[in-house]
Design a protein around this motif. Structure first.
Motif, PDB file in Angstrom:
ATOM      1  N   ARG A 204     -50.916  21.288  30.207  1.00  0.00           N
ATOM      2  CA  ARG A 204     -51.038  22.365  29.226  1.00  0.00           C
ATOM      3  C   ARG A 204     -51.519  21.770  27.915  1.00  0.00           C
ATOM      4  NH1 ARG A 204     -46.071  26.300  27.083  1.00  0.00           N
ATOM      5  NH2 ARG A 204     -47.350  27.632  25.717  1.00  0.00           N
ATOM      6  N   LEU A 205     -52.426  22.485  27.243  1.00  0.00           N
ATOM      7  CA  LEU A 205     -52.973  21.995  25.983  1.00  0.00           C
ATOM      8  C   LEU A 205     -52.998  23.139  24.975  1.00  0.00           C
ATOM      9  CD1 LEU A 205     -54.335  19.774  24.313  1.00  0.00           C
ATOM     10  CD2 LEU A 205     -56.524  20.418  25.354  1.00  0.00           C
ATOM     11  N   LYS A 206     -52.367  22.900  23.840  1.00  0.00           N
ATOM     12  CA  LYS A 206     -52.239  23.935  22.802  1.00  0.00           C
ATOM     13  C   LYS A 206     -52.591  23.341  21.448  1.00  0.00           C
ATOM     14  CE  LYS A 206     -48.671  26.657  20.408  1.00  0.00           C
ATOM     15  NZ  LYS A 206     -47.231  27.048  20.416  1.00  0.00           N
ATOM     16  N   ARG A 207     -53.556  23.970  20.750  1.00  0.00           N
ATOM     17  CA  ARG A 207     -53.837  23.549  19.379  1.00  0.00           C
ATOM     18  C   ARG A 207     -52.875  24.280  18.446  1.00  0.00           C
ATOM     19  NH1 ARG A 207     -59.853  23.336  17.149  1.00  0.00           N
ATOM     20  NH2 ARG A 207     -59.695  25.575  16.820  1.00  0.00           N
ATOM     21  N   SER A 208     -52.096  23.505  17.727  1.00  0.00           N
ATOM     22  CA  SER A 208     -51.054  24.087  16.880  1.00  0.00           C
ATOM     23  C   SER A 208     -51.389  24.025  15.397  1.00  0.00           C
ATOM     24  CB  SER A 208     -49.725  23.353  17.113  1.00  0.00           C
ATOM     25  OG  SER A 208     -49.873  21.963  16.848  1.00  0.00           O
ATOM     26  N   ARG A 209     -52.405  23.238  15.035  1.00  0.00           N
ATOM     27  CA  ARG A 209     -52.700  23.068  13.609  1.00  0.00           C
ATOM     28  C   ARG A 209     -54.183  22.836  13.383  1.00  0.00           C
ATOM     29  NH1 ARG A 209     -52.823  18.717  10.009  1.00  0.00           N
ATOM     30  NH2 ARG A 209     -52.285  17.235  11.663  1.00  0.00           N
ATOM     31  N   TYR A 210     -54.687  23.413  12.307  1.00  0.00           N
ATOM     32  CA  TYR A 210     -56.054  23.168  11.841  1.00  0.00           C
ATOM     33  C   TYR A 210     -55.945  22.846  10.364  1.00  0.00           C
ATOM     34  CZ  TYR A 210     -61.075  23.840  11.021  1.00  0.00           C
ATOM     35  OH  TYR A 210     -62.396  23.657  10.692  1.00  0.00           O
ATOM     36  N   ASP A 211     -56.051  21.555  10.039  1.00  0.00           N
ATOM     37  CA  ASP A 211     -55.848  21.079   8.680  1.00  0.00           C
ATOM     38  C   ASP A 211     -54.468  21.524   8.189  1.00  0.00           C
ATOM     39  OD1 ASP A 211     -57.689  19.606   6.657  1.00  0.00           O
ATOM     40  OD2 ASP A 211     -56.655  21.109   5.456  1.00  0.00           O
ATOM     41  N   PHE A 212     -54.386  22.322   7.127  1.00  0.00           N
ATOM     42  CA  PHE A 212     -53.090  22.756   6.591  1.00  0.00           C
ATOM     43  C   PHE A 212     -52.572  24.025   7.257  1.00  0.00           C
ATOM     44  CE2 PHE A 212     -56.383  24.848   4.176  1.00  0.00           C
ATOM     45  CZ  PHE A 212     -55.927  26.151   4.065  1.00  0.00           C
ATOM     46  N   GLU A 229     -55.128  32.603  -0.982  1.00  0.00           N
ATOM     47  CA  GLU A 229     -54.972  31.203  -1.360  1.00  0.00           C
ATOM     48  C   GLU A 229     -55.340  30.263  -0.211  1.00  0.00           C
ATOM     49  OE1 GLU A 229     -50.773  32.979  -0.670  1.00  0.00           O
ATOM     50  OE2 GLU A 229     -52.673  33.559  -1.625  1.00  0.00           O
ATOM     51  N   GLU A 230     -55.154  30.706   1.029  1.00  0.00           N
ATOM     52  CA  GLU A 230     -55.561  29.890   2.178  1.00  0.00           C
ATOM     53  C   GLU A 230     -57.083  29.816   2.262  1.00  0.00           C
ATOM     54  OE1 GLU A 230     -51.984  30.494   5.403  1.00  0.00           O
ATOM     55  OE2 GLU A 230     -53.383  32.158   5.137  1.00  0.00           O
ATOM     56  N   VAL A 231     -57.739  30.943   1.991  1.00  0.00           N
ATOM     57  CA  VAL A 231     -59.205  30.954   1.991  1.00  0.00           C
ATOM     58  C   VAL A 231     -59.736  30.014   0.916  1.00  0.00           C
ATOM     59  CG1 VAL A 231     -61.261  32.382   1.656  1.00  0.00           C
ATOM     60  CG2 VAL A 231     -59.295  33.304   2.906  1.00  0.00           C
ATOM     61  N   THR A 232     -59.117  30.043  -0.245  1.00  0.00           N
ATOM     62  CA  THR A 232     -59.533  29.167  -1.339  1.00  0.00           C
ATOM     63  C   THR A 232     -59.427  27.696  -0.938  1.00  0.00           C
ATOM     64  OG1 THR A 232     -58.868  30.783  -3.011  1.00  0.00           O
ATOM     65  CG2 THR A 232     -59.077  28.494  -3.730  1.00  0.00           C
ATOM     66  N   LYS A 233     -58.319  27.330  -0.290  1.00  0.00           N
ATOM     67  CA  LYS A 233     -58.140  25.944   0.146  1.00  0.00           C
ATOM     68  C   LYS A 233     -59.192  25.559   1.181  1.00  0.00           C
ATOM     69  CE  LYS A 233     -54.136  24.050   0.737  1.00  0.00           C
ATOM     70  NZ  LYS A 233     -52.754  23.750   1.187  1.00  0.00           N
ATOM     71  N   LEU A 234     -59.497  26.459   2.114  1.00  0.00           N
ATOM     72  CA  LEU A 234     -60.516  26.170   3.120  1.00  0.00           C
ATOM     73  C   LEU A 234     -61.881  25.970   2.468  1.00  0.00           C
ATOM     74  CD1 LEU A 234     -59.828  28.506   6.191  1.00  0.00           C
ATOM     75  CD2 LEU A 234     -59.658  26.017   6.097  1.00  0.00           C
ATOM     76  N   ARG A 235     -62.181  26.789   1.480  1.00  0.00           N
ATOM     77  CA  ARG A 235     -63.478  26.668   0.811  1.00  0.00           C
ATOM     78  C   ARG A 235     -63.582  25.343   0.063  1.00  0.00           C
ATOM     79  NH1 ARG A 235     -63.944  31.572  -2.774  1.00  0.00           N
ATOM     80  NH2 ARG A 235     -66.118  30.978  -3.006  1.00  0.00           N
ATOM     81  N   ARG A 236     -62.475  24.890  -0.484  1.00  0.00           N
ATOM     82  CA  ARG A 236     -62.486  23.586  -1.135  1.00  0.00           C
ATOM     83  C   ARG A 236     -62.716  22.480  -0.122  1.00  0.00           C
ATOM     84  NH1 ARG A 236     -57.206  24.806  -4.911  1.00  0.00           N
ATOM     85  NH2 ARG A 236     -58.295  25.945  -6.581  1.00  0.00           N
ATOM     86  N   LYS A 237     -62.094  22.642   1.059  1.00  0.00           N
ATOM     87  CA  LYS A 237     -62.310  21.659   2.125  1.00  0.00           C
ATOM     88  C   LYS A 237     -63.777  21.659   2.537  1.00  0.00           C
ATOM     89  CE  LYS A 237     -57.985  20.388   2.962  1.00  0.00           C
ATOM     90  NZ  LYS A 237     -57.499  18.994   2.965  1.00  0.00           N
ATOM     91  N   GLY A 238     -64.332  22.860   2.698  1.00  0.00           N
ATOM     92  CA  GLY A 238     -65.722  22.972   3.114  1.00  0.00           C
ATOM     93  C   GLY A 238     -66.685  22.394   2.101  1.00  0.00           C
ATOM     94  N   ALA A 239     -66.320  22.510   0.833  1.00  0.00           N
ATOM     95  CA  ALA A 239     -67.204  22.007  -0.222  1.00  0.00           C
ATOM     96  C   ALA A 239     -67.329  20.492  -0.196  1.00  0.00           C
ATOM     97  CB  ALA A 239     -66.684  22.457  -1.588  1.00  0.00           C
ATOM     98  N   SER A 240     -66.380  19.820   0.468  1.00  0.00           N
ATOM     99  CA  SER A 240     -66.419  18.359   0.536  1.00  0.00           C
ATOM    100  C   SER A 240     -67.288  17.860   1.675  1.00  0.00           C
ATOM    101  CB  SER A 240     -64.998  17.800   0.701  1.00  0.00           C
ATOM    102  OG  SER A 240     -64.467  18.153   1.978  1.00  0.00           O
ATOM    103  N   ALA A 241     -67.847  18.773   2.472  1.00  0.00           N
ATOM    104  CA  ALA A 241     -68.692  18.365   3.594  1.00  0.00           C
ATOM    105  C   ALA A 241     -69.989  17.755   3.091  1.00  0.00           C
ATOM    106  CB  ALA A 241     -68.987  19.566   4.501  1.00  0.00           C
ATOM    107  N   GLY A 242     -70.693  17.118   4.005  1.00  0.00           N
ATOM    108  CA  GLY A 242     -71.882  16.362   3.626  1.00  0.00           C
ATOM    109  C   GLY A 242     -73.040  17.187   3.128  1.00  0.00           C
ATOM    110  N   SER A 243     -72.966  18.524   3.231  1.00  0.00           N
ATOM    111  CA  SER A 243     -74.081  19.332   2.759  1.00  0.00           C
ATOM    112  C   SER A 243     -74.232  19.251   1.255  1.00  0.00           C
ATOM    113  CB  SER A 243     -73.872  20.800   3.151  1.00  0.00           C
ATOM    114  OG  SER A 243     -72.690  21.298   2.563  1.00  0.00           O
ATOM    115  N   GLY A 244     -73.123  18.895   0.585  1.00  0.00           N
ATOM    116  CA  GLY A 244     -73.192  18.766  -0.859  1.00  0.00           C
ATOM    117  C   GLY A 244     -73.191  20.079  -1.584  1.00  0.00           C
ATOM    118  N   ARG A 245     -73.036  21.203  -0.851  1.00  0.00           N
ATOM    119  CA  ARG A 245     -73.036  22.509  -1.490  1.00  0.00           C
ATOM    120  C   ARG A 245     -71.733  23.217  -1.201  1.00  0.00           C
ATOM    121  NH1 ARG A 245     -78.165  25.373   0.901  1.00  0.00           N
ATOM    122  NH2 ARG A 245     -77.188  24.538   2.767  1.00  0.00           N
ATOM    123  N   ALA A 246     -71.132  23.764  -2.238  1.00  0.00           N
ATOM    124  CA  ALA A 246     -69.901  24.524  -2.059  1.00  0.00           C
ATOM    125  C   ALA A 246     -70.235  25.895  -1.543  1.00  0.00           C
ATOM    126  CB  ALA A 246     -69.155  24.643  -3.392  1.00  0.00           C
TER     127      ALA A 246
END
Length: 262
Positions: A204-212, A229-246
């Protein structure tokens, strides 16, 4: 879906509800080429051509962000040629068209994010963005310290070495063992293949967490909307990706509270 014109204009940001009524009474609005001056007239913004002062009305789709407990036996594609159920079948009543951020295998259950925010989804899935994903894994038999060590250090798969993982024993019975595995890569069937590479058979395999984000008390088939506030945190995480664009800030709508569906 049909709605009153003044409401449609207001939602599109043309004017307030009351000011939109005046715009209609002044004969400035047309539906499918016909001027409308009667309040209460309904239209379907998805199928009707609505113009104001001769200009087509543009309605931006609301951004929605959903955390779903994907059950076993559902595909994370938008359609399946074999006719198997897909995860969006579980989101009955949702008007917006959403799609998964990443994938979970047909026989894997657990936390899956879905959205119609393409900028955020692309940022989070960018190869340079190392987001932790936690899995609870039940395997047959006993797990040795050597197997845990190999998983922790990384194992060689047909597509190369995996990055080091965090592996913690959870519990053990006569026939099965539970372990927790945290990875940040997103290779195809990675956790299953890692376990197989060290001689473990996944039951059995269950994903229980995605980042925070954690699956919490959701049951298979249930979902909830992410809090702002969760969306805001995800967007901050996404902004750190290699695309360089928030991800863009406009048009974001996150619904508070929980909506559970079986």
């Amino acid at each position: 879906m049909q709605d009153r014109l003044q409401k449609i204009l207001s939602q599109a940001g043309v004017a307030s509800r009351r000011e939109s009524e005046k715009i209609i009474l002044d004969g400035r609005v047309a539906v499918n080429g016909s001027v409308v001056t009667e309040l209460g007239t309904k239209a379907d913004p998805d199928n009707d051509v609505i113009t104001v002062d001769g200009k087509p009305l543009t309605i931006e789709e609301k951004r929605v962000y959903i955390l779903l407990y994907k059950p076993v036996g559902y595909m994370t594609t938008m359609k399946d040629p074999e006719g198997r159920p897909i995860v969006t079948d579980l989101l009955k009543g949702l008007k917006e068209r959403v799609y998964p951020i990443g994938r979970l295998d047909y026989n894997t259950e657990g936390l899956l994010l879905l959205t119609n925010d393409g900028a955020l989804a692309n940022a989070l899935m960018h190869p340079s963005h190392e987001v932790d994903k936690g899995y609870l894994v039940r395997v047959s038999g006993h797990v040795s310290p050597e197997q845990i060590q190999r998983l922790t250090e990384g194992v060689k798969l047909e597509d190369g070495m995996t990055a080091p993982a965090k592996v913690v024993p959870v519990s053990e019975s006569e026939h099965n063992s539970w372990i927790s595995i945290t990875i940040h890569e997103g290779r195809y069937r990675q956790v299953r293949r890692m376990c197989e590479a060290v001689g473990l058979s996944v039951v059995r395999l269950k994903r229980s967490r995605y980042d925070f984000l954690e699956i919490g008390d959701l049951k298979p088939g249930q979902f909830r909307y992410l809090a702002p506030e969760e969306v805001t945190k995800l967007r901050r995480k996404g902004a750190s990706a290699g695309s360089g664009r928030a991800p863009r800030k406009s048009g974001v709508v996150a619904k508070r509270g929980m909506s559970k569906r079986k």
